[in-house]
Design a protein around this motif. Structure first.
Motif, PDB file in Angstrom:
ATOM      1  N   MET A   3       0.805  -1.217   0.000  1.00  0.00           N
ATOM      2  CA  MET A   3       0.000   0.000   0.000  1.00  0.00           C
ATOM      3  C   MET A   3       0.843   1.275   0.000  1.00  0.00           C
ATOM      4  O   MET A   3       0.349   2.351  -0.340  1.00  0.00           O
ATOM      5  CB  MET A   3      -0.937   0.002   1.210  1.00  0.00           C
ATOM      6  N   THR A   4       2.110   1.161   0.383  1.00  0.00           N
ATOM      7  CA  THR A   4       2.960   2.351   0.386  1.00  0.00           C
ATOM      8  C   THR A   4       3.826   2.451  -0.878  1.00  0.00           C
ATOM      9  O   THR A   4       4.013   3.542  -1.426  1.00  0.00           O
ATOM     10  CB  THR A   4       3.878   2.348   1.624  1.00  0.00           C
ATOM     11  N   LYS A   5       4.323   1.311  -1.348  1.00  0.00           N
ATOM     12  CA  LYS A   5       5.248   1.335  -2.479  1.00  0.00           C
ATOM     13  C   LYS A   5       4.620   0.895  -3.800  1.00  0.00           C
ATOM     14  O   LYS A   5       5.060   1.298  -4.872  1.00  0.00           O
ATOM     15  CB  LYS A   5       6.457   0.444  -2.177  1.00  0.00           C
ATOM     16  N   GLY A   6       3.602   0.029  -3.718  1.00  0.00           N
ATOM     17  CA  GLY A   6       2.948  -0.460  -4.924  1.00  0.00           C
ATOM     18  C   GLY A   6       3.634  -1.692  -5.505  1.00  0.00           C
ATOM     19  O   GLY A   6       4.801  -1.966  -5.230  1.00  0.00           O
ATOM     20  N   ILE A   7       2.875  -2.454  -6.313  1.00  0.00           N
ATOM     21  CA  ILE A   7       3.399  -3.663  -6.945  1.00  0.00           C
ATOM     22  C   ILE A   7       2.923  -3.750  -8.396  1.00  0.00           C
ATOM     23  O   ILE A   7       1.909  -3.158  -8.763  1.00  0.00           O
ATOM     24  CB  ILE A   7       2.964  -4.947  -6.199  1.00  0.00           C
ATOM     25  N   LYS A   8       3.668  -4.515  -9.175  1.00  0.00           N
ATOM     26  CA  LYS A   8       3.281  -4.771 -10.562  1.00  0.00           C
ATOM     27  C   LYS A   8       3.810  -6.144 -10.956  1.00  0.00           C
ATOM     28  O   LYS A   8       4.980  -6.457 -10.731  1.00  0.00           O
ATOM     29  CB  LYS A   8       3.858  -3.707 -11.494  1.00  0.00           C
ATOM     30  N   PHE A   9       2.933  -6.979 -11.531  1.00  0.00           N
ATOM     31  CA  PHE A   9       3.357  -8.298 -12.011  1.00  0.00           C
ATOM     32  C   PHE A   9       2.358  -8.792 -13.046  1.00  0.00           C
ATOM     33  O   PHE A   9       1.328  -8.148 -13.292  1.00  0.00           O
ATOM     34  CB  PHE A   9       3.492  -9.306 -10.858  1.00  0.00           C
ATOM     35  N   SER A  10       2.657  -9.929 -13.650  1.00  0.00           N
ATOM     36  CA  SER A  10       1.804 -10.482 -14.707  1.00  0.00           C
ATOM     37  C   SER A  10       1.135 -11.766 -14.245  1.00  0.00           C
ATOM     38  O   SER A  10       1.711 -12.551 -13.489  1.00  0.00           O
ATOM     39  CB  SER A  10       2.624 -10.787 -15.968  1.00  0.00           C
ATOM     40  N   VAL A  11      -0.073 -11.969 -14.728  1.00  0.00           N
ATOM     41  CA  VAL A  11      -0.768 -13.247 -14.596  1.00  0.00           C
ATOM     42  C   VAL A  11      -0.982 -13.767 -16.010  1.00  0.00           C
ATOM     43  O   VAL A  11      -1.619 -13.098 -16.823  1.00  0.00           O
ATOM     44  CB  VAL A  11      -2.114 -13.100 -13.869  1.00  0.00           C
ATOM     45  N   ALA A  12      -0.420 -14.928 -16.297  1.00  0.00           N
ATOM     46  CA  ALA A  12      -0.497 -15.484 -17.647  1.00  0.00           C
ATOM     47  C   ALA A  12      -1.476 -16.658 -17.690  1.00  0.00           C
ATOM     48  O   ALA A  12      -1.765 -17.287 -16.677  1.00  0.00           O
ATOM     49  CB  ALA A  12       0.887 -15.939 -18.110  1.00  0.00           C
ATOM     50  N   TYR A  13      -1.968 -16.940 -18.892  1.00  0.00           N
ATOM     51  CA  TYR A  13      -2.835 -18.097 -19.106  1.00  0.00           C
ATOM     52  C   TYR A  13      -2.551 -18.623 -20.508  1.00  0.00           C
ATOM     53  O   TYR A  13      -1.959 -17.932 -21.341  1.00  0.00           O
ATOM     54  CB  TYR A  13      -4.315 -17.720 -18.966  1.00  0.00           C
ATOM     55  N   ASN A  14      -2.945 -19.874 -20.770  1.00  0.00           N
ATOM     56  CA  ASN A  14      -2.722 -20.428 -22.104  1.00  0.00           C
ATOM     57  C   ASN A  14      -3.779 -19.903 -23.068  1.00  0.00           C
ATOM     58  O   ASN A  14      -4.974 -20.017 -22.838  1.00  0.00           O
ATOM     59  CB  ASN A  14      -2.698 -21.959 -22.076  1.00  0.00           C
ATOM     60  N   GLN A  15      -3.304 -19.298 -24.121  1.00  0.00           N
ATOM     61  CA  GLN A  15      -4.161 -18.612 -25.089  1.00  0.00           C
ATOM     62  C   GLN A  15      -5.238 -19.533 -25.634  1.00  0.00           C
ATOM     63  O   GLN A  15      -4.986 -20.687 -25.974  1.00  0.00           O
ATOM     64  CB  GLN A  15      -3.311 -18.088 -26.238  1.00  0.00           C
ATOM     65  N   GLY A  16      -6.459 -19.036 -25.693  1.00  0.00           N
ATOM     66  CA  GLY A  16      -7.587 -19.797 -26.196  1.00  0.00           C
ATOM     67  C   GLY A  16      -8.429 -20.412 -25.102  1.00  0.00           C
ATOM     68  O   GLY A  16      -9.567 -20.805 -25.344  1.00  0.00           O
ATOM     69  N   ASN A  17      -7.885 -20.487 -23.876  1.00  0.00           N
ATOM     70  CA  ASN A  17      -8.642 -21.042 -22.755  1.00  0.00           C
ATOM     71  C   ASN A  17      -9.383 -19.896 -22.077  1.00  0.00           C
ATOM     72  O   ASN A  17      -8.828 -19.168 -21.239  1.00  0.00           O
ATOM     73  CB  ASN A  17      -7.702 -21.750 -21.775  1.00  0.00           C
ATOM     74  N   VAL A  18     -10.647 -19.725 -22.447  1.00  0.00           N
ATOM     75  CA  VAL A  18     -11.420 -18.561 -22.005  1.00  0.00           C
ATOM     76  C   VAL A  18     -11.663 -18.594 -20.500  1.00  0.00           C
ATOM     77  O   VAL A  18     -11.623 -17.549 -19.837  1.00  0.00           O
ATOM     78  CB  VAL A  18     -12.759 -18.479 -22.770  1.00  0.00           C
ATOM     79  N   ALA A  19     -11.905 -19.773 -19.920  1.00  0.00           N
ATOM     80  CA  ALA A  19     -12.146 -19.847 -18.472  1.00  0.00           C
ATOM     81  C   ALA A  19     -10.926 -19.342 -17.704  1.00  0.00           C
ATOM     82  O   ALA A  19     -11.051 -18.561 -16.748  1.00  0.00           O
ATOM     83  CB  ALA A  19     -12.489 -21.272 -18.068  1.00  0.00           C
ATOM     84  N   ARG A  20      -9.743 -19.760 -18.117  1.00  0.00           N
ATOM     85  CA  ARG A  20      -8.527 -19.303 -17.433  1.00  0.00           C
ATOM     86  C   ARG A  20      -8.272 -17.823 -17.696  1.00  0.00           C
ATOM     87  O   ARG A  20      -7.753 -17.108 -16.835  1.00  0.00           O
ATOM     88  CB  ARG A  20      -7.337 -20.162 -17.860  1.00  0.00           C
ATOM     89  N   GLN A  21      -8.636 -17.371 -18.876  1.00  0.00           N
ATOM     90  CA  GLN A  21      -8.530 -15.939 -19.169  1.00  0.00           C
ATOM     91  C   GLN A  21      -9.401 -15.142 -18.202  1.00  0.00           C
ATOM     92  O   GLN A  21      -8.964 -14.127 -17.644  1.00  0.00           O
ATOM     93  CB  GLN A  21      -8.958 -15.664 -20.606  1.00  0.00           C
ATOM     94  N   ARG A  22     -10.627 -15.611 -17.977  1.00  0.00           N
ATOM     95  CA  ARG A  22     -11.534 -14.898 -17.065  1.00  0.00           C
ATOM     96  C   ARG A  22     -10.995 -14.901 -15.632  1.00  0.00           C
ATOM     97  O   ARG A  22     -11.136 -13.922 -14.900  1.00  0.00           O
ATOM     98  CB  ARG A  22     -12.922 -15.528 -17.097  1.00  0.00           C
ATOM     99  N   ILE A  23     -10.393 -16.013 -15.206  1.00  0.00           N
ATOM    100  CA  ILE A  23      -9.800 -16.066 -13.861  1.00  0.00           C
ATOM    101  C   ILE A  23      -8.703 -15.015 -13.741  1.00  0.00           C
ATOM    102  O   ILE A  23      -8.641 -14.263 -12.756  1.00  0.00           O
ATOM    103  CB  ILE A  23      -9.235 -17.471 -13.573  1.00  0.00           C
ATOM    104  N   ALA A  24      -7.828 -14.947 -14.744  1.00  0.00           N
ATOM    105  CA  ALA A  24      -6.745 -13.962 -14.722  1.00  0.00           C
ATOM    106  C   ALA A  24      -7.302 -12.540 -14.707  1.00  0.00           C
ATOM    107  O   ALA A  24      -6.798 -11.671 -13.978  1.00  0.00           O
ATOM    108  CB  ALA A  24      -5.837 -14.167 -15.934  1.00  0.00           C
ATOM    109  N   GLU A  25      -8.358 -12.314 -15.496  1.00  0.00           N
ATOM    110  CA  GLU A  25      -8.960 -10.974 -15.543  1.00  0.00           C
ATOM    111  C   GLU A  25      -9.606 -10.607 -14.222  1.00  0.00           C
ATOM    112  O   GLU A  25      -9.576  -9.436 -13.808  1.00  0.00           O
ATOM    113  CB  GLU A  25      -9.976 -10.916 -16.680  1.00  0.00           C
ATOM    114  N   MET A  26     -10.190 -11.580 -13.532  1.00  0.00           N
ATOM    115  CA  MET A  26     -10.773 -11.316 -12.206  1.00  0.00           C
ATOM    116  C   MET A  26      -9.695 -10.920 -11.199  1.00  0.00           C
ATOM    117  O   MET A  26      -9.878  -9.980 -10.418  1.00  0.00           O
ATOM    118  CB  MET A  26     -11.516 -12.549 -11.700  1.00  0.00           C
TER     119      MET A  26
END
Length: 615
Positions: free
Chosen positions: A436-459
């Protein structure tokens, strides 16, 4: 990319706008195989090809996951027929005569012995051979067994060039002669496999669908550059990199289909029927397994009859209803789970952690070693909405990575809950408030074409950013399946979303995989994870989670075993080791002209041999 896919769709319509052909089957799926080497492949896309090209000694009987039929062996070993001996430690397999490999070479017992031994000695990191080591020897890998035999760590046994040091050379040769070779022996027309101790799931581990027990042609394998079968060379062929394996993009077995081509540019595998198959040749004469990641393209192919079955996006399943030419088979039982996992010690080479520091442009490599960081992700997934709106009800909540239907599953265990306020609370508690003081940034990846996993990452992105505006930044990145797998195996992804289809229908296959320091996912979860689960804990009666998992696997009393799995799962939930999202409920979509299909939860997608097409 979208423009290219629209063009591709138009091409497909032109190419496949042909008359109904009952001899050709097109399966439009997502992605492509990771490798075609049976002893390295550990995903369903690879497994589907291997399943149809190679064969195992035995197969599952119909829909059953506990009954077996002969395949390349003429009998299934049982106590009754005298082929299961020594209290369950010795299995005798009479090898079928008259079977030919696709190149015309005859199948021999020596091919079977070679196949098992090559797999055990190769034992690549992240591969499936740990199951064979555990079943036969009670160890989890070649290196563990070698260290036990020699009495030294592996890095002390071999020099920097991978050769045994002079003082250990004979010991390394004797390891093959005295440990590996006696476990799989040829006796006349039989292959005899000897286990160090009885192990109930052994037949499941080698049944058809287990590509790691597929039978190779020894002569061809040696010519290609695989292990030459000699005791004083085996170490030269261990740990071969994926792309350098002679079997990476080529396959040749005894199965109903011959491998023709793997077109990497189009993500397309082509097979043709084996007309010299020892059973009746397949009715489908040509199979195309085509990775089409775009849903609209797959859907168009199915509707026009250019594809016979497709990987369905459940979120869009209703788009296919009402079409008299399309069959939707629902509520197919599965032994599978989808889980969000964490890397507790991220690879420093990772490009998914930004700066790698607490500076607003990254996260430290041990970010998810903090339980509150893990709990923040767990609270950021809207599980009920995912199952309702994305999976269209074809999924169910599970408290851990153990699916319903296996011993030890307990629906009374608490489920993680979606709550943005809890996300915020945990973000404040994590790392003494530095997020909360410094902030963070990272990636969440999923296998392309798997819409359910895409939605999890987007959530995860949406609700974590909502809980800490301006302080949390998450990139959602689609990756091609092989790239995604390699990134997880190298420990580069801070968060990964992966499913697990049972290798064999036993709770140990899930509990060990996800939660043991030697499990298949442990390399993806990092050194801090392995230290955590291998350290004795007061709340576990002075045992480590590893020890408890091993105790449960070895327990023969189902009641006692079930209690141990409950204890393990309570600890897992309390510490948010990973986040079980859902257990899929299977749905298959195919043209109505496809006949002969039936489900078996152990099968890696299509068994083309049982299929035929009829209008």
């Amino acid at each position: 990319m979208k423009k290219w896919l629209v063009v591709l769709s138009a091409i497909l319509v032109t190419v496949f706008a042909l008359a109904f052909d009952p001899t050709v089957y097109v399966a439009a799926t997502i992605g492509e195989p990771d490798t075609l080497d049976p002893h390295l492949a550990y995903d369903t896309a690879s497994g589907e090809v291997i399943y149809n090209v190679y064969e195992n000694l035995i197969q599952y009987k119909g829909r059953s996951v506990s009954e077996f039929e002969p395949r390349l062996a003429t009998e299934v070993p049982t106590v009754k027929n005298g082929l299961l001996k020594d209290g369950g430690k010795t299995y005798v397999f009479p090898i079928r005569k008259g079977v030919k490999f696709h190149n015309g070479n005859p199948l021999t017992p020596e091919d079977v012995e070679y196949s098992f031994e090559r797999g055990l000695l190769y034992d690549p990191d992240g591969g499936p051979m740990w199951m064979m080591w555990y079943a036969l020897f009670g160890t989890h890998s070649r290196d563990e067994a070698l260290e036990e035999f020699v009495g030294k760590p592996v890095d002390e046994i071999f020099d920097k060039n991978g050769e045994p040091k002079a003082e250990f050379r004979q010991k390394v040769i004797d390891f093959y002669k005295q440990v590996v070779d006696p476990a799989i022996e040829v006796q006349g027309d039989n292959v005899v496999i000897k286990l160090k101790r009885p192990y109930g799931p052994f037949l499941n581990i080698i049944a058809q669908s287990a590509n790691w027990a597929a039978i190779l042609d020894k002569e061809t394998s040696v010519k290609l550059g695989l292990w030459d079968g000699k005791p004083d060379t085996w170490w030269k062929y261990k740990d071969v990199q994926k792309e350098k394996s002679p079997l990476y993009a080529w396959a040749m077995g005894t199965g109903p289909y011959k491998f023709v081509e793997w077109d990497r540019k189009q993500q397309k595998v082509t097979l043709v029927a084996n007309e010299d198959y020892w059973r009746e040749p397949a009715k489908i004469k040509k199979v195309i397994i085509w990775g089409i990641d775009e849903w609209s393209t797959r859907k168009a192919m199915l509707e026009k009859g250019d594809a016979d079955s497709i990987a369905v996006v459940l979120e869009y399943l209703d788009q296919l209803r009402g079409n008299k030419d399309i069959q939707i088979i629902e509520n197919i039982p599965t032994l599978s789970v989808t889980v969000v996992g964490f890397n507790w010690s991220i690879n420093p080479q990772s490009k998914y952690v930004g700066s790698g520091k607490f500076d607003g442009n990254g996260i430290p490599l041990d970010f998810f070693n903090d339980i509150y960081a893990r709990k923040a992700v767990a609270a950021a997934i809207n599980y009920d909405a995912l199952i309702r709106d994305v999976l269209k009800g074809f999924g169910k909540r599970i408290p851990t990575a153990l699916p319903e239907g296996l011993l030890g599953f307990d629906p009374s265990l608490p489920l993680y809950k979606f709550n943005v306020q809890e996300v915020q609370k945990n973000l404040k508690l994590a790392w003494n408030g530095q997020i909360m003081t410094k902030g963070i940034k990272f990636s969440v990846a999923y296998n392309q074409g798997n819409v359910a996993r895409q939605r999890i990452a987007e959530m995860i992105k949406m609700y974590m950013e909502m809980a800490a505006p301006g302080k949390v930044k998450i990139d959602v990145q689609p990756l091609q399946w092989p790239v995604f797998l390699d990134s997880t195996k190298r420990g580069e992804l801070p968060v990964f979303i992966l499913g697990w289809l049972a290798d064999f229908p036993d709770p140990d296959n899930f509990i060990f995989t996800y939660y043991h320091s030697n499990g298949d996912y442990s390399g993806r979860q990092g050194a801090n994870f392995r230290k955590f689960v291998s350290t004795p804990r007061k709340e576990l009666g002075g045992k480590s989670l590893d020890e408890l998992i091993e105790q449960a696997a070895a327990e023969s009393d189902p009641a006692v075993r079930g209690k141990l799995y409950l204890q393990i799962q309570k600890f897992v939930v309390d510490n948010c080791i990973s986040v079980p999202v859902y257990q899929p409920v299977g749905v298959r979509v195919q043209r109505t002209w496809v006949k002969g299909w039936y489900d078996n939860p152990m099968r890696p997608d299509n068994d083309f041999y049982i299929l035929y097409k009829q209008k």
